[in-house]
Design a protein around this motif. Structure first.
Motif, PDB file in Angstrom:
ATOM      1  N   PRO A 162      28.661  45.980  42.468  1.00 58.84           N
ATOM      2  CA  PRO A 162      28.684  46.698  43.749  1.00 58.84           C
ATOM      3  C   PRO A 162      27.652  47.827  43.837  1.00 58.84           C
ATOM      4  O   PRO A 162      27.536  48.468  44.880  1.00 58.84           O
ATOM      5  CB  PRO A 162      30.116  47.254  43.816  1.00 58.84           C
ATOM      6  N   ARG A 163      26.893  48.044  42.773  1.00 57.94           N
ATOM      7  CA  ARG A 163      25.863  49.095  42.786  1.00 57.94           C
ATOM      8  C   ARG A 163      24.451  48.504  42.799  1.00 57.94           C
ATOM      9  O   ARG A 163      23.480  49.207  42.520  1.00 57.94           O
ATOM     10  CB  ARG A 163      26.036  50.024  41.585  1.00 57.94           C
ATOM     11  N   ILE A 164      24.343  47.200  43.127  1.00 58.97           N
ATOM     12  CA  ILE A 164      23.027  46.574  43.245  1.00 58.97           C
ATOM     13  C   ILE A 164      22.555  46.695  44.689  1.00 58.97           C
ATOM     14  O   ILE A 164      23.230  46.224  45.615  1.00 58.97           O
ATOM     15  CB  ILE A 164      23.069  45.089  42.842  1.00 58.97           C
ATOM     16  N   PHE A 165      21.403  47.318  44.865  1.00 59.14           N
ATOM     17  CA  PHE A 165      20.832  47.485  46.204  1.00 59.14           C
ATOM     18  C   PHE A 165      19.539  46.689  46.283  1.00 59.14           C
ATOM     19  O   PHE A 165      18.654  46.846  45.456  1.00 59.14           O
ATOM     20  CB  PHE A 165      20.604  48.964  46.511  1.00 59.14           C
ATOM     21  N   GLU A 166      19.463  45.846  47.287  1.00 53.79           N
ATOM     22  CA  GLU A 166      18.336  44.931  47.424  1.00 53.79           C
ATOM     23  C   GLU A 166      17.403  45.407  48.527  1.00 53.79           C
ATOM     24  O   GLU A 166      17.826  46.096  49.453  1.00 53.79           O
ATOM     25  CB  GLU A 166      18.865  43.539  47.761  1.00 53.79           C
ATOM     26  N   SER A 167      16.135  45.020  48.420  1.00 54.71           N
ATOM     27  CA  SER A 167      15.144  45.399  49.414  1.00 54.71           C
ATOM     28  C   SER A 167      14.872  44.253  50.375  1.00 54.71           C
ATOM     29  O   SER A 167      14.952  43.085  50.010  1.00 54.71           O
ATOM     30  CB  SER A 167      13.830  45.803  48.730  1.00 54.71           C
TER      31      SER A 167
END
Length: 545
Positions: free
Chosen positions: A270-275
């Motif tokens: 839940p802490r993966i942020f994608e571009s």
């Protein structure tokens, strides 16, 4: 006499290609003209995946001087398979799979070779700009980053570089050949081909030295959404899976494989942020669940086998996601009920209501992207556990909290943003900043407030004195003076309230500190407003006579 073995090249630039003869010819021609004369630490390997255009004829005249061409005899179905089978052809200490339509930057390549020779890391990920099909720059960087580079490991790698964009772009990633276990690649390929190379990179290098370099290694070409959808729809049809399978069920199974192997922890998901291609960021877990939902809805409308979602697989995915992030429970409830419609266990009349329920919940979850990073509030700061630091952010920081946290290599900018390696140190910093803020306020704000208040108070007392002592004046003059006195008092009250609002805003993050700072101000205010009130009442009595 000892035999002197030829020096191994530092880097193999491996270019897997299929039916892009003119593109790959232009790329190799550029590298031969602009890079090869500057270094002997590079070899270029073009791997032709049975192209039926002029690829072979165009590349063969360029062979030699460190440039090689391999023509496959058997076609490999996916770009990932071509990459994996090409590894054995690479002799360099490091391998760089270069997309045949991306545009390299020579200066950064030379800098990469210097880092390789310095043994700086085992995996390099470059923060390259993104261009469209016409070569126009869509965003200058894939992620927001300030420093020249940052060294990461384990969960930090996927939490900073993401999964499906920066790491997925093969031209951004360079890895040490020695640690690339091809058997792991075949395991990842068995789950699904798309993003299997990302799983391979992570499984081989997540616990080794990784470096994210804030330089443009290439101009990374990224087609617009409609072209990508059309392309991957054809791939999905060929592999007999649903149109959204790669980003929904397929990606969820890849995440489970990574966690089960101990490559990443479940808590990192839940802490993966994608571009995105425009440089904006989003929470990958929410997007993956949305694609699972889309696939389940498609299974209601289409009876083809490839659109159907196996109940056991859906339950496996749901249980895995819930074990990583309990907030996902609410998202999966309408998905499971929609699946019951697809399997005939519920009425289709519930379809619109369940879709509306999921959309509403998903919007709420998507609005608070840093929810799983938030660790409470201290001394007027929001506390977050980010990939590489504990972070304290003031709510009123310029640009907003979300923008401040989108930078992957955060830097401290006191008092608005504080960093520390652990929670206790961060809270201590926040406490120190709060004390310094209190000291500054006690020297400035209360003194200014009291000076203005005393000035207005003296003026109003003089007005009242004149109103009371001028008994020989006409009643109209008395009324005028009293009205003016009341107006002055009203104006004084408005100014006092305005100043107090500013003080309250400055300390809104810490009520206790605010009360300590303004306690004596409020006492003095009462002492001075009480006689003013007495004067007002006296003026009213005089007017009433």
């Amino acid at each position: 006499m000892e035999m002197v073995l030829p020096r191994k090249p530092a880097l193999t630039i491996c270019i897997p290609t299929y039916n892009r003869g003119k593109r790959v010819h232009a790329l190799v021609l550029f590298l031969k003209q602009n890079l090869m004369p500057l270094t002997d630490d590079i070899e270029i390997v073009v791997v032709n995946n049975c192209s039926n255009d002029s690829t072979r004829e165009l590349i063969e005249p360029l062979i030699g001087g460190g440039i090689k061409l391999y023509n496959r005899k058997e076609f490999l179905e996916t770009a990932e398979l071509n990459m994996f089978h090409s590894l054995e052809l690479c002799a360099g200490e490091f391998v760089w799979y270069h997309g045949d339509d991306d545009i390299p930057t020579v200066g950064t390549i030379l800098y990469l070779i210097s880092m390789i020779r310095e043994n700086a890391a085992d995996l390099y990920v470059f923060n390259s700009p993104v261009i469209d099909d016409d070569g126009q720059v869509l965003c200058p960087k894939m992620v927001s980053m300030r420093n020249a580079y940052m060294d990461v490991s384990a969960d930090q790698l996927i939490e900073t570089a993401g999964f499906g964009f920066m790491l997925a772009g093969i031209s951004n990633v360079i890895f040490r050949r020695e640690y690339a276990d091809i058997e792991i690649a075949w395991e990842a390929q068995a789950i699904q081909p798309l993003y299997s190379h990302v799983c391979w990179f992570l499984a081989c290098f997540a616990h080794r030295r990784s470096r994210i370099v804030n330089m443009p290694l290439v101009y990374y070409r990224n087609s617009d959404g409609l072209k990508q959808v059309a392309h991957f729809k054809k791939v999905a049809e060929r592999l007999n899976v649903a149109d959204h399978h790669f980003w929904g069920v397929g990606m969820a199974l890849q995440f489970k494989w990574l966690v089960d192997r101990g490559v990443i922890t479940g808590g990192s998901l839940p802490r993966i942020f994608e571009s995105r291609r425009d440089g904006s960021r989003f929470k990958l877990l929410n997007e993956c669940i949305h694609k699972v939902y889309t696939q389940v809805v498609a299974s209601i409308h289409f009876s083809e086998e490839r659109f159907q979602v196996d109940a056991e697989v859906l339950a496996e995915i749901r249980n895995f996601f819930v074990s990583c992030d309990l907030f996902t429970y609410d998202l999966f409830e309408p998905i499971l009920q929609l699946h019951q419609i697809a399997t005939g266990q519920r009425s289709r009349e519930e379809l619109e209501e369940l879709q509306a329920t999921f959309d509403r919940i998903h919007r709420l979850h998507d609005a608070d992207v840093y929810r799983n990073n938030w660790q409470g509030d201290r001394y007027g700061y929001h506390i977050y556990r980010m990939a590489c630091h504990w972070v304290a952010v003031q709510p009123q920081i310029d640009g907003g909290v979300i923008a401040a946290l989108s930078v992957i290599d955060l830097e401290e900018h006191a008092p608005a943003l504080l960093l520390a390696d652990n929670l206790d140190s961060l809270v201590a910093k926040a406490a120190d900043q709060a004390k310094m803020g209190l000291a500054r306020a006690s020297r400035r704000r209360p003194v200014d407030l009291m000076q203005r208040f005393l000035s207005e108070y003296t003026s109003s007392v003089e007005v009242h004195r004149q109103a009371v002592t001028a008994g020989n004046r006409a009643m109209v003059d008395m009324h005028h003076l009293a009205t003016r006195a009341v107006a002055d008092l009203h104006h004084l009250g408005e100014q006092h309230i305005s100043v107090m609002h500013r003080v309250a805003h400055e300390y809104s993050g810490s009520v206790q500190i605010y009360r300590q700072a303004t306690l004596w101000v409020r006492k003095f205010t009462y002492l001075f407003t009480y006689p003013i009130g007495k004067c007002v009442r006296l003026g009213k009595r005089l007017l009433a006579r």
